[in-house]
Design a protein around this motif. Structure first.
Motif, PDB file in Angstrom:
ATOM      1  N   UNK A  75       0.833  -1.203   0.000  1.00  0.00           N
ATOM      2  CA  UNK A  75       0.000   0.000   0.000  1.00  0.00           C
ATOM      3  C   UNK A  75       0.868   1.253   0.000  1.00  0.00           C
ATOM      4  N   UNK A  76       1.929   1.243   0.780  1.00  0.00           N
ATOM      5  CA  UNK A  76       2.848   2.384   0.827  1.00  0.00           C
ATOM      6  C   UNK A  76       3.433   2.630  -0.565  1.00  0.00           C
ATOM      7  N   UNK A  77       3.850   1.567  -1.235  1.00  0.00           N
ATOM      8  CA  UNK A  77       4.423   1.706  -2.584  1.00  0.00           C
ATOM      9  C   UNK A  77       3.382   2.233  -3.570  1.00  0.00           C
ATOM     10  N   UNK A  78       2.159   1.703  -3.513  1.00  0.00           N
ATOM     11  CA  UNK A  78       1.087   2.174  -4.400  1.00  0.00           C
ATOM     12  C   UNK A  78       0.806   3.650  -4.153  1.00  0.00           C
ATOM     13  N   UNK A  79       0.744   4.039  -2.892  1.00  0.00           N
ATOM     14  CA  UNK A  79       0.479   5.436  -2.542  1.00  0.00           C
ATOM     15  C   UNK A  79       1.611   6.345  -3.005  1.00  0.00           C
ATOM     16  N   UNK A  80       2.838   5.893  -2.854  1.00  0.00           N
ATOM     17  CA  UNK A  80       3.989   6.688  -3.301  1.00  0.00           C
ATOM     18  C   UNK A  80       3.930   6.923  -4.803  1.00  0.00           C
ATOM     19  N   UNK A  81       3.557   5.909  -5.555  1.00  0.00           N
ATOM     20  CA  UNK A  81       3.432   6.074  -7.012  1.00  0.00           C
ATOM     21  C   UNK A  81       2.340   7.076  -7.359  1.00  0.00           C
ATOM     22  N   UNK A  82       1.236   7.056  -6.628  1.00  0.00           N
ATOM     23  CA  UNK A  82       0.169   8.020  -6.897  1.00  0.00           C
ATOM     24  C   UNK A  82       0.609   9.440  -6.539  1.00  0.00           C
ATOM     25  N   UNK A  83       1.355   9.603  -5.482  1.00  0.00           N
ATOM     26  CA  UNK A  83       1.876  10.930  -5.131  1.00  0.00           C
ATOM     27  C   UNK A  83       2.834  11.407  -6.216  1.00  0.00           C
ATOM     28  N   UNK A  84       3.688  10.511  -6.698  1.00  0.00           N
ATOM     29  CA  UNK A  84       4.599  10.867  -7.796  1.00  0.00           C
ATOM     30  C   UNK A  84       3.805  11.272  -9.036  1.00  0.00           C
ATOM     31  N   UNK A  85       2.694  10.595  -9.291  1.00  0.00           N
ATOM     32  CA  UNK A  85       1.815  10.915 -10.415  1.00  0.00           C
ATOM     33  C   UNK A  85       1.275  12.334 -10.276  1.00  0.00           C
ATOM     34  N   UNK A  86       0.854  12.683  -9.077  1.00  0.00           N
ATOM     35  CA  UNK A  86       0.352  14.039  -8.834  1.00  0.00           C
ATOM     36  C   UNK A  86       1.454  15.064  -9.051  1.00  0.00           C
ATOM     37  N   UNK A  87       2.659  14.779  -8.601  1.00  0.00           N
ATOM     38  CA  UNK A  87       3.785  15.696  -8.785  1.00  0.00           C
ATOM     39  C   UNK A  87       4.096  15.856 -10.267  1.00  0.00           C
ATOM     40  N   UNK A  88       4.027  14.755 -11.021  1.00  0.00           N
ATOM     41  CA  UNK A  88       4.251  14.834 -12.464  1.00  0.00           C
ATOM     42  C   UNK A  88       3.224  15.775 -13.103  1.00  0.00           C
ATOM     43  N   UNK A  89       1.965  15.659 -12.689  1.00  0.00           N
ATOM     44  CA  UNK A  89       0.925  16.528 -13.243  1.00  0.00           C
ATOM     45  C   UNK A  89       1.186  17.984 -12.882  1.00  0.00           C
ATOM     46  N   UNK A  90       1.565  18.255 -11.666  1.00  0.00           N
ATOM     47  CA  UNK A  90       1.863  19.639 -11.264  1.00  0.00           C
ATOM     48  C   UNK A  90       2.964  20.198 -12.156  1.00  0.00           C
ATOM     49  N   UNK A  91       3.997  19.394 -12.371  1.00  0.00           N
ATOM     50  CA  UNK A  91       5.089  19.823 -13.247  1.00  0.00           C
ATOM     51  C   UNK A  91       4.571  20.086 -14.666  1.00  0.00           C
ATOM     52  N   UNK A  92       3.697  19.218 -15.163  1.00  0.00           N
ATOM     53  CA  UNK A  92       3.136  19.416 -16.502  1.00  0.00           C
ATOM     54  C   UNK A  92       2.330  20.716 -16.558  1.00  0.00           C
ATOM     55  N   UNK A  93       1.439  20.941 -15.608  1.00  0.00           N
ATOM     56  CA  UNK A  93       0.585  22.133 -15.630  1.00  0.00           C
ATOM     57  C   UNK A  93       1.384  23.422 -15.472  1.00  0.00           C
TER      58      UNK A  93
END
Length: 158
Positions: A75-93
């Motif tokens: 679960x920790x690993x899955x959550x970390x990947x989702x947080x990284x996904x959000x950071x990627x989107x912030x960088x894109x926007x």
């Protein structure tokens, strides 16, 4: 192994983390983006994978938090990947929103917004919940979604 039916608030949170940036993206697509030449088979797999992943995320209570164990690291690993996904989107926007920004890598992960981040996050959520349906759904989603984005990146880098 096959999951216990019931609402998953964790699945809902993961789905919101996936959907909100994608809804914003619809209004802030990269300059020159077009889905006209997408492989129809990959697009079908992507749609089926999206539907199955969404259903699994919401209807299996196995994804909800439980007492800490070594299994919780999934679960920790899955959550970390989702947080990284959000950071990627912030960088894109925050970028100029060009195609190169959209297909950029993140922490060495190629085509990070489409590939391992969200797809692997849902796969690892399936491992955490021990729900084989989520594992299969995320594989189907991954084949379609990653395939389409790799196709787009190839077309736009040529």
């Amino acid at each position: 192994m096959f999951g216990h039916l019931g609402f998953s608030y964790v699945g809902l949170i993961f789905m919101l983390m996936l959907l909100i940036p994608n809804l914003l993206w619809m209004k802030k697509q990269p300059q020159g983006y077009s889905a006209e030449k997408e492989n129809r088979f990959l697009a079908l797999l992507e749609r089926v994978g999206e539907a199955l992943t969404t259903c699994c995320a919401l209807i299996f209570s196995d994804f909800n938090l439980r007492q800490w164990s070594n299994w919780s690291w999934w679960f920790v690993a899955a959550s970390a990947l989702m947080v990284m996904y959000e950071i990627w989107w912030i960088r894109y926007f925050k970028s100029e929103r060009r195609l190169t920004d959209f297909y950029s890598s993140f922490l060495g992960i190629p085509v990070a917004g489409a590939t391992p981040l969200p797809v692997l996050a849902f796969f690892l959520l399936g491992v955490y919940g021990k729900v084989v349906w989520m594992l299969m759904a995320s594989i189907i989603l991954g084949i379609g979604h990653i395939g389409i984005h790799l196709q787009h990146r190839r077309e736009n880098s040529a």
